[in-house]
Design an enzyme around this catalytic site. Structure first.
Site, mmCIF file in Angstrom:
data_model
loop_
_atom_site.group_PDB
_atom_site.id
_atom_site.type_symbol
_atom_site.label_atom_id
_atom_site.label_comp_id
_atom_site.label_asym_id
_atom_site.label_seq_id
_atom_site.Cartn_x
_atom_site.Cartn_y
_atom_site.Cartn_z
ATOM 1 N N CYS A 1 -7.210 -2.870 -22.490
ATOM 2 C CA CYS A 1 -7.704 -4.230 -22.707
ATOM 3 C C CYS A 1 -6.761 -5.163 -21.951
ATOM 4 O O CYS A 1 -6.140 -4.767 -20.973
ATOM 5 C CB CYS A 1 -7.786 -4.554 -24.193
ATOM 6 S SG CYS A 1 -6.211 -4.439 -25.044
ATOM 7 N N ALA A 2 -6.593 -6.382 -22.425
ATOM 8 C CA ALA A 2 -5.786 -7.347 -21.684
ATOM 9 C C ALA A 2 -4.300 -7.068 -21.760
ATOM 10 O O ALA A 2 -3.535 -7.514 -20.906
ATOM 11 C CB ALA A 2 -6.059 -8.758 -22.213
#
Length: 662
Positions: free
Chosen positions: A27-28
């Site tokens: 993810c980020a």
């Protein structure tokens, strides 16, 4: 050679090699692994890798926190491992293979109850405030006087006024707040059936309609069922079809009937979607899903769920009030924090709500112990902060985690400090256990659920406020003292922690000039510790603020270069001209939108000036997906650039306004 090639090789070996990786995504901020055998992961080695900021296990996924550079790290990892990455949803599906049946049920309950927790918190706060206004009798206010006569009770004791008795304004507030306070709990089945359809990926409006059909005014209110005779129910509260009849009973505040009804609707819709021709699916699928689910809810699932719920609450109530309630208090107080780690604590939401619905006093004795567990773990991490307050890195994790736990959210404390070092966790469990013992022995009751930690005082029934304050003192003092004692004696302390010395760093030879960081958003700025995501809240990713945006436009907070722009446009990393590294993550779990509602005005590698437009996003699209819009604005290399917040939080901020210094 890739930037992180050597570190990626080390990580691959430390997680048990290529053959131990079932799926990998990112993810980020994190690498997300599904491991064939999680026990093979060498956490100690992994956390020594320079690019790794910590590890975190949740819902069958082993997560390695990297930060802004996670896309680069991910690319290097897949290149050297030869493992093809998968989507986030595919990784979640694969993660279920690491879960037994109980864990899968708990994960499902977590995903259903998490979206409705904000409503429970608000409802609990409102009912707690009404408790202060209209239930607490305060001697200093004087006796209630009606028609010139001072009121006394049956024993001849004076009846003292409440705040609502002596002030028409507060009386009006007290009565007005009944509307949202009671609505949240009476109409809880609507929220549950909606959340079930959201989690199952089916039509959410059908879930809402089904929930309304469980609490309609055309039904006998669930609260009135115990006082209504069987003869009256048969005469007035039935649907008579000639060959059969169905009782018209509502399920206000009932959790399990709503859960079963929602699941039946979702599975029916999934089935009819598969077998119904596309040309008539828009009409046929909703009808063939909703009507049978409604019939099942009122004939089979509702009564079964009611019976299960009553049975569950009866067992728990017996534990809270029976001959061995002291043992129940000790055990539950000790085990609630481990429940949080495993996800089992989501079951207590259903039990607590059921107790409020079923007991004659409409109160629960379970929620006070949950709040005390929050406080105890908060006190343990606060003691750790006190010991490590001169260690900047440790203090920046421990203090926000303390605040978060005292406000009822313990994940940052548990995963960031207590479980990591063991001895604060054990100290918190012991303090919570002792507080739980005293709590059940004094029969302390809460009027509502949802408000944890120190603010739980507002939800306690007015008769038990003094007793609850006593248990709070136990939950604060005992874990704090035990954490200090364990650290000094080495009891429950990991060997490597016991031999560690806090050494002041003298490696920095140059003084970095402070940099002003301006707000990239317009909205409400809050403490980062209040973030929904425990990794952001704990400060593991970095230091900064959390902003709840009121406008969907993100601008640059500082001059620099766009170092990372995620393909889904939901997060951006910036490297400032003076070396500050920043991450701005729009919303939580917004990667699942796959770019829907986001528009980037820059590209990775672009040079930017403070105030330049970076990303436009649709707040309503994010909220309609059931996601929160709160946005962390953080400095990831905060050990080099400590943050200094400008002004008090929370407060309203405008784009371009200075919010902190690096």
């Amino acid at each position: 050679m890739g930037k992180f090639e050597q570190e990626a090789k080390t990580l691959l070996e430390a997680i048990g090699g290529k053959e131990n990786v079932t799926a990998v995504t990112h993810c980020a901020t994190r690498m997300r692994f599904v491991l064939g055998d999680p026990q093979k992961a060498d956490v100690k080695t992994i956390e020594t890798i320079p690019a790794v900021k910590g590890t975190f296990t949740n819902a069958g996924q082993f997560q390695v926190i990297i930060g802004n550079d996670v896309p680069i790290f991910y690319n290097d990892f897949t290149a050297i491992s030869g493992i093809e990455g998968v989507s986030k949803e595919a990784a979640k599906s694969a993660a279920k293979s690491n879960q037994n049946m109980i864990q899968r049920v708990m994960t499902m309950l977590a995903e259903i109850f998490t979206p409705i927790i904000p409503a429970l918190v608000v409802g609990g706060l409102i009912l707690g405030f009404r408790n202060v206004l209209g239930e607490m009798q305060m001697e200093w206010l004087g006796r209630k006087i009606i028609d010139g006569v001072k009121q006394v009770n049956e024993q001849g004791e004076p009846v003292y006024n409440t705040i609502a008795d002596i002030s028409q304004f507060w009386n009006g507030i007290y009565n007005f707040l009944w509307l949202p306070g009671e609505a949240i709990f009476h109409f809880l089945p609507v929220g549950i059936t909606w959340s079930v359809t959201r989690k199952m990926g089916t039509t959410q409006i059908l879930g809402i309609v089904l929930g309304i059909c469980l609490v309609s005014p055309q039904l006998l209110n669930a609260y009135a069922v115990p006082t209504t005779s069987a003869a009256e129910i048969a005469e007035k509260w039935t649907w008579n079809f000639g060959f059969a009849s169905i009782t018209r009973i509502g399920y206000q505040a009932q959790v399990i009937p709503a859960l079963l009804a929602g699941l039946s609707l979702a599975h029916l819709e999934r089935f009819w979607r598969k077998v119904t021709p596309e040309v008539i699916s828009m009409i046929a699928v909703p009808f063939l899903s909703l009507v049978p689910a409604l019939i099942l809810a009122h004939t089979v699932l509702g009564p079964i769920g009611w019976t299960i719920g009553k049975g569950l609450s009866t067992v728990v109530l017996a534990g809270l009030t029976g001959s061995f309630k002291w043992l129940f208090g000790l055990v539950f107080g000790a085990l609630y924090a481990p429940f949080v780690i495993t996800g089992l604590h989501h079951m207590t939401n259903a039990i607590d709500t059921q107790l409020v619905a079923d007991t004659a006093t409409h109160t629960t004795g379970l929620w006070p112990m949950i709040a005390l567990s929050n406080i105890a773990q908060g006190s343990a991490v606060f003691a750790y902060f006190f010991m490590k307050r001169h260690n900047e890195r440790e203090a920046q994790v421990a203090l926000p985690a303390t605040i978060s736990a005292y406000l009822g959210v313990t994940e940052p404390a548990l995963f960031g400090v207590n479980v990591k070092y063991i001895y604060p966790f054990v100290a918190g469990m012991i303090g919570s256990s002792l507080a739980g013992l005293v709590c059940v022995m004094l029969n302390i009751q809460a009027n509502a659920v949802g408000v944890g930690g120190l603010p739980a005082l507002l939800s306690i029934n007015s008769k038990y406020l003094g007793a609850f304050v006593l248990t709070m003192v136990i939950a604060i003092v005992v874990p704090f003292i035990l954490t200090l004692v364990f650290a000094k004696t080495g009891l429950f302390v990991k060997k490597e922690e016991a031999t560690e010395e806090v050494i002041a760093s003298t490696e920095e030879s140059e003084t970095k000039a402070p940099a002003d960081i301006i707000s990239p958003l317009t909205g409400q700025a809050k403490e980062l510790a209040t973030a929904t995501d425990p990794v952001f809240a704990s400060g593991l990713m970095g230091q900064g603020v959390l902003i709840e945006p009121s406008e969907g436009e993100l601008t640059a907070p500082i001059d620099g270069v766009v170092s990372v722009l995620f393909p889904t446009k939901h997060a951006v990393g910036i490297t400032a001209t003076n070396g500050v590294e920043m991450l701005i993550h729009i919303g939580m779990d917004t990667v699942s939108l796959e770019g829907k509602g986001f528009e980037a005005h820059i590209q990775q590698g672009d040079r930017i000036k403070a105030g330049d437009k970076l990303i436009s996003f649709d707040i309503e699209t994010i909220k309609e997906a059931g996601l929160v819009v709160e946005t962390p604005v953080i400095i990831t290399n905060y050990s080099e650039f400590p943050t200094e917040i400008i002004g008090d939080l929370p407060r309203q901020v405008e784009r371009g306004q200075t919010i902190f210094k690096a």
